[in-house]
Structures are given as C-alpha cells and as structure tokens.
Enzyme design. Sequence first.
Site, PDB file in Angstrom:
ATOM      1  N   SER A 238       0.854  -1.177   0.000  1.00  0.00           N
ATOM      2  CA  SER A 238       0.000   0.000   0.000  1.00  0.00           C
ATOM      3  C   SER A 238       0.897   1.237   0.000  1.00  0.00           C
ATOM      4  O   SER A 238       1.383   1.673   1.044  1.00  0.00           O
ATOM      5  CB  SER A 238      -0.909  -0.010   1.231  1.00  0.00           C
ATOM      6  OG  SER A 238      -1.742   1.122   1.243  1.00  0.00           O
ATOM      7  N   ASP A 240       0.877   4.537   0.035  1.00  0.00           N
ATOM      8  CA  ASP A 240       0.076   5.737   0.285  1.00  0.00           C
ATOM      9  C   ASP A 240       1.001   6.950   0.385  1.00  0.00           C
ATOM     10  O   ASP A 240       1.108   7.605   1.434  1.00  0.00           O
ATOM     11  CB  ASP A 240      -0.757   5.570   1.550  1.00  0.00           C
ATOM     12  CG  ASP A 240      -1.776   4.453   1.424  1.00  0.00           C
ATOM     13  OD1 ASP A 240      -2.103   4.091   0.283  1.00  0.00           O
ATOM     14  OD2 ASP A 240      -2.232   3.940   2.462  1.00  0.00           O
ATOM     15  N   LYS A 262      -0.609  -0.875  -4.532  1.00  0.00           N
ATOM     16  CA  LYS A 262      -1.836  -0.078  -4.336  1.00  0.00           C
ATOM     17  C   LYS A 262      -1.454   1.386  -4.173  1.00  0.00           C
ATOM     18  O   LYS A 262      -0.586   1.720  -3.356  1.00  0.00           O
ATOM     19  CB  LYS A 262      -2.588  -0.564  -3.098  1.00  0.00           C
ATOM     20  CG  LYS A 262      -3.880   0.203  -2.819  1.00  0.00           C
ATOM     21  CD  LYS A 262      -4.642  -0.409  -1.652  1.00  0.00           C
ATOM     22  CE  LYS A 262      -4.074  -0.007  -0.304  1.00  0.00           C
ATOM     23  NZ  LYS A 262      -4.299   1.436   0.013  1.00  0.00           N
ATOM     24  N   ILE A 263      -2.095   2.256  -4.966  1.00  0.00           N
ATOM     25  CA  ILE A 263      -1.835   3.686  -4.853  1.00  0.00           C
ATOM     26  C   ILE A 263      -3.147   4.450  -4.802  1.00  0.00           C
ATOM     27  O   ILE A 263      -4.218   3.920  -5.094  1.00  0.00           O
ATOM     28  CB  ILE A 263      -0.977   4.219  -6.028  1.00  0.00           C
ATOM     29  CG1 ILE A 263      -1.775   4.199  -7.340  1.00  0.00           C
ATOM     30  CG2 ILE A 263       0.309   3.415  -6.168  1.00  0.00           C
ATOM     31  CD1 ILE A 263      -1.076   4.912  -8.482  1.00  0.00           C
ATOM     32  N   ASP A 293      -6.654   2.605  -5.564  1.00  0.00           N
ATOM     33  CA  ASP A 293      -7.560   2.522  -4.415  1.00  0.00           C
ATOM     34  C   ASP A 293      -8.519   3.721  -4.447  1.00  0.00           C
ATOM     35  O   ASP A 293      -8.538   4.546  -3.536  1.00  0.00           O
ATOM     36  CB  ASP A 293      -6.745   2.490  -3.124  1.00  0.00           C
ATOM     37  CG  ASP A 293      -7.571   2.031  -1.932  1.00  0.00           C
ATOM     38  OD1 ASP A 293      -8.743   1.652  -2.133  1.00  0.00           O
ATOM     39  OD2 ASP A 293      -7.043   2.045  -0.806  1.00  0.00           O
ATOM     40  N   LYS A 295     -11.832   3.711  -4.446  1.00  0.00           N
ATOM     41  CA  LYS A 295     -13.038   3.544  -3.629  1.00  0.00           C
ATOM     42  C   LYS A 295     -14.246   4.249  -4.271  1.00  0.00           C
ATOM     43  O   LYS A 295     -14.918   5.085  -3.649  1.00  0.00           O
ATOM     44  CB  LYS A 295     -12.825   4.029  -2.199  1.00  0.00           C
ATOM     45  CG  LYS A 295     -11.785   3.226  -1.419  1.00  0.00           C
ATOM     46  CD  LYS A 295     -11.686   3.682   0.018  1.00  0.00           C
ATOM     47  CE  LYS A 295     -10.763   2.770   0.832  1.00  0.00           C
ATOM     48  NZ  LYS A 295      -9.343   2.907   0.437  1.00  0.00           N
ATOM     49  N   ASP A 298     -20.348   6.070  -6.363  1.00  0.00           N
ATOM     50  CA  ASP A 298     -21.371   6.946  -6.922  1.00  0.00           C
ATOM     51  C   ASP A 298     -22.235   6.151  -7.895  1.00  0.00           C
ATOM     52  O   ASP A 298     -22.028   4.955  -8.093  1.00  0.00           O
ATOM     53  CB  ASP A 298     -20.719   8.144  -7.620  1.00  0.00           C
ATOM     54  CG  ASP A 298     -21.539   9.426  -7.482  1.00  0.00           C
ATOM     55  OD1 ASP A 298     -22.772   9.338  -7.649  1.00  0.00           O
ATOM     56  OD2 ASP A 298     -20.951  10.489  -7.214  1.00  0.00           O
ATOM     57  N   THR A 302     -21.832   8.313 -13.322  1.00  0.00           N
ATOM     58  CA  THR A 302     -20.767   9.143 -12.748  1.00  0.00           C
ATOM     59  C   THR A 302     -19.463   8.370 -12.634  1.00  0.00           C
ATOM     60  O   THR A 302     -18.389   8.880 -12.996  1.00  0.00           O
ATOM     61  CB  THR A 302     -21.184   9.669 -11.364  1.00  0.00           C
ATOM     62  OG1 THR A 302     -22.365  10.454 -11.504  1.00  0.00           O
ATOM     63  CG2 THR A 302     -20.083  10.520 -10.756  1.00  0.00           C
ATOM     64  N   GLN A 414      -6.617   2.559  13.326  1.00  0.00           N
ATOM     65  CA  GLN A 414      -6.160   1.442  12.498  1.00  0.00           C
ATOM     66  C   GLN A 414      -5.807   0.263  13.396  1.00  0.00           C
ATOM     67  O   GLN A 414      -5.095   0.408  14.389  1.00  0.00           O
ATOM     68  CB  GLN A 414      -4.936   1.854  11.677  1.00  0.00           C
ATOM     69  CG  GLN A 414      -4.332   0.732  10.836  1.00  0.00           C
ATOM     70  CD  GLN A 414      -5.228   0.277   9.714  1.00  0.00           C
ATOM     71  OE1 GLN A 414      -6.168  -0.476   9.948  1.00  0.00           O
ATOM     72  NE2 GLN A 414      -4.969   0.728   8.505  1.00  0.00           N
ATOM     73  N   GLN A 415      -6.328  -0.906  13.058  1.00  0.00           N
ATOM     74  CA  GLN A 415      -6.076  -2.118  13.829  1.00  0.00           C
ATOM     75  C   GLN A 415      -5.250  -3.087  12.991  1.00  0.00           C
ATOM     76  O   GLN A 415      -5.567  -3.324  11.835  1.00  0.00           O
ATOM     77  CB  GLN A 415      -7.410  -2.784  14.213  1.00  0.00           C
ATOM     78  CG  GLN A 415      -8.331  -1.867  15.000  1.00  0.00           C
ATOM     79  CD  GLN A 415      -9.705  -2.478  15.202  1.00  0.00           C
ATOM     80  OE1 GLN A 415     -10.015  -3.001  16.260  1.00  0.00           O
ATOM     81  NE2 GLN A 415     -10.527  -2.433  14.176  1.00  0.00           N
ATOM     82  N   TYR A 416      -4.184  -3.625  13.576  1.00  0.00           N
ATOM     83  CA  TYR A 416      -3.266  -4.467  12.829  1.00  0.00           C
ATOM     84  C   TYR A 416      -3.395  -5.935  13.220  1.00  0.00           C
ATOM     85  O   TYR A 416      -3.752  -6.277  14.361  1.00  0.00           O
ATOM     86  CB  TYR A 416      -1.816  -4.029  13.069  1.00  0.00           C
ATOM     87  CG  TYR A 416      -1.457  -2.714  12.432  1.00  0.00           C
ATOM     88  CD1 TYR A 416      -1.590  -2.524  11.055  1.00  0.00           C
ATOM     89  CD2 TYR A 416      -0.978  -1.648  13.205  1.00  0.00           C
ATOM     90  CE1 TYR A 416      -1.247  -1.316  10.459  1.00  0.00           C
ATOM     91  CE2 TYR A 416      -0.634  -0.439  12.621  1.00  0.00           C
ATOM     92  CZ  TYR A 416      -0.773  -0.286  11.250  1.00  0.00           C
ATOM     93  OH  TYR A 416      -0.439   0.913  10.672  1.00  0.00           O
TER      94      TYR A 416
END
Length: 464
Positions: A238, A240, A262-263, A293, A295, A298, A302, A414-416
């Site tokens: 990820s 980010d 993932k970006i 990513d 998400k 809509d 759209t 955030q849970q790991y």
Amino acid sequence: MGDLADLVLQLYDIEAFKFGSFKLKTGLQSPIYIDLRVIISYPDILRSVAVHMNEILKRSNVSFDSICGVPYTALPIASIICADYKRPMLIRRKEAKNYGTKKLIEGKFQINDRCIIIEDIVTSGSSVIETADSLRAEGLQITDAIVFFDREQNGENNLQKRNIRLHRVLKISEVLGYLVQHGKISEEISENVKEFINQNQTQLPTLNIEIENKTISIPIRQRFQTIMKEKRSNLCLSADLTNLDEIIKLSKQVGSNICMLKIHSDILTDFSMDKIQQLKDISRKLNFLLLEDRKFADIGNTVKLQYTKGLFRIVEWADLVTVHALPGECIVQGLEQSAQSINEPRGCLLIAQMSSKGAFTDNEDYVKGVVECAKKYSDFVIGFISQSRLTTTDEFLHCTPGVHLNNTGDQLGQQYVTPRQAIDERGADILIVGRAILDSINRAKTAEEYQQQGYQAYEEIRKI
C-alpha cells in the site's frame, strides 16, 4: 475457377465439409459439420490454407510483432505462415505446465507488443477470445484476428465487443456457393444450412479458465493467480505516498517481492500520464498488478466518467480498482462497461469490510449484499477488501489490509494483525501492507520479509 474455389473443392474432397445431421457440442443438430483438423494429413492443402491466410494478413495492413495460433488446429497453419514468411510466433498453451517455467505463453515478447491471432474456424469467437485474454493478461496488445472460415453465426460481432477485428478468407455462404456451382451439393442442402445458420446466432460467451483446479472466470484473476504462484508472493504494498516519482522509485526497489501495488492517484502532487505510464511499464517488467484505491461510490454514469475521463483516466493504467457497493449494482455495471473499451483485462475489488475501528461496514446484511453483487458480476469482480473470509469457495480473492508484524495499532483507529493471523484467522489470500514497509529504513529488505512470511503462511494454511 479461381484458386480459392479450387481449395474449397479440395477441402470437400478430403471431407473437411460434411453434410447430413450432426450433433454439436452445444447439443444442436446441425446440417453441416466442418473439420479442418484433417488438413494436417494433406501438406499441399495445409500450405494452401496458410498462403491464403497470409494474403489476408498482408491486405489487412495491421502492424504486429508476432503471430499466435489458437490451439490446436490453427497451430500448424500459424507455423507455416511464420516459417515461410519469417514472422515471429508465440504459442498459447491450453494449460500451464506444472514444472519448469510454468508458462502459459511460449515465445519471446515484450510488454505492449502487438500480436495477431490465427484461427481456423470462427463460430461464436470463444476460442479467439480465450486466446486473446490469455495474451492480454501477459501485457500483449490484441486488436485483430485472421480466420480461414467464418460460419457467420455472429462471431464477428462477439469479437468486436472484445475489441478484436475479424479478418477472414471465406464465409460459409461463399463456400456453399462454390459447392452448389460445381455440383457437390444441391441448392436444397445449401438453403437448409443457411436457414440453420440464421436461426442459430451465437452470443458472447462467458469464459471459464481452469488454473490449479480452481475455476477462474476472467483473465485478470488468472493473471493474478499466475503472478502469485510464479513470484511466491501474496504481498500487496500500500504505497500511500503523495509523490509519484517516489512511488516509481519504490516500485523498482520492492517490485520483485510484491504481487500488487496499491496507490491513491488523487493524493499525488505530481501526477501525469507520462509518469503513470512509467509505473505501468515497471509493473509489467517486474510482474505485479496496479491497484488504484479509488473507492468508487457513486451512481453508474458518474463512475464511468470518473474511471475513464479527467486528469487520471484510471481505466488506461490500473489493472484493478476498489469499489464501494453502497450505490448498488449500477456502480459495477458502469465500471464493467467502461473497461470493455480497453484492450487489456480489468477488474475490481469490492470493499466489504474495513480495518478501521467502528467502521459502518461491520453489518452482516451489508456484507451479504456485497457478496451477492460479486457473484452476479463475477466477470469483473475478482474479490473483496475484507477482514474475514466471506465465501466458502476459491472463486474470489480476499485482500486484507492492516497487516503488520507488530499487531498493535495507531492513534487513528487502524487495527493491525500479523501475516499469519490475517491468513489463518481472517481467511486472507492477499496481505495489504503499508506503513510497516514505507517506514522501514530498508524497504526492500522489509518487503522481502513480508513476502516470505506471508507466502509461507499462505502455503501452510491453504495447503497449496
């Protein structure tokens, strides 16, 4: 009598065309049966078929880097064309080897090479589509197919829907005309065949590809499974980060260890199509998928625009996107329709559950609805972003975020979980790891550690 008419009569004499009543694999009783496999026993006829197909190839003015014959009848035809006219050839296996390189596509090629498909007969176009999808899954561009014989049962339209132009030597109506003209069949037989053809037009097939005893419905899922197996990696990084140059540098460092990157394109301060193409090229060279990513959340029209237009033009470079099912089925329909305009396999992951504390997705009815949507659109939905195993089959991939060797958490909820916990307790297939690698002093070494621990747990727990 022209050369083509001579060839039709020769094919009739060796019983490549048979008339009567024949049960097809669809269960229909057909008044004609065409079997070009017999030409391999008649070298002169085989070469004549290849010569006529090469003439179509030249007249089509299609630029290409290689030729691939659909297994099996088209393979000897393609071999002659490639040998006689010095054209590079690729071979698509019907199944990958379970030893050695385990390749599905044999031959030398580069990402984005253009390959033209050779086929003997087209009815629905399913064999051409299956071959095209396998080649596209390896990064090849497929825009054209050449067929010797078109049964005129809607195969051309089916191929057009998959962005493949059909070039043909003969149509069934032309063959019937030659045979009637030279007294091989009666006008009545010809009309019976034409009536059968008109009444039995085919529709675009849904493909099923068998990989490792798992039914895989679309090539992007096939490609994902192949990458995981070949690289022994179920690690998704990820990334980010807000700088695309940094992501490009990072992808070179860890690309050999990951199956997916993932970006978030909309947080990048230096996004450009030139830079994203660089990242795409690296993903093909180092063999990992790109997940945007986004998400999406809509209405269908759209998201079609968000997927294809604007600054990011996501459909052009992202193998996969993330999607919320909140708007209903329309969102998947819109994305799937847009993806058909691209000559590369595309798919999505539905967000079923999130790793943040108190997420509103922690609702049993909502999760059930997401799974039902995935089943209905399994040609485009290849899996889920989830915190638990949602299905009892291997049809969908389960991608779990919030994975860290130190299973604590952060100050924002955030849970790991550890890699082994994610696979064993939460049913994950793909481990999504972010800050554990990004915050590391040696990102490449840390990525390798997560790759090894994650895939070892995956093999042991999944018993693959």
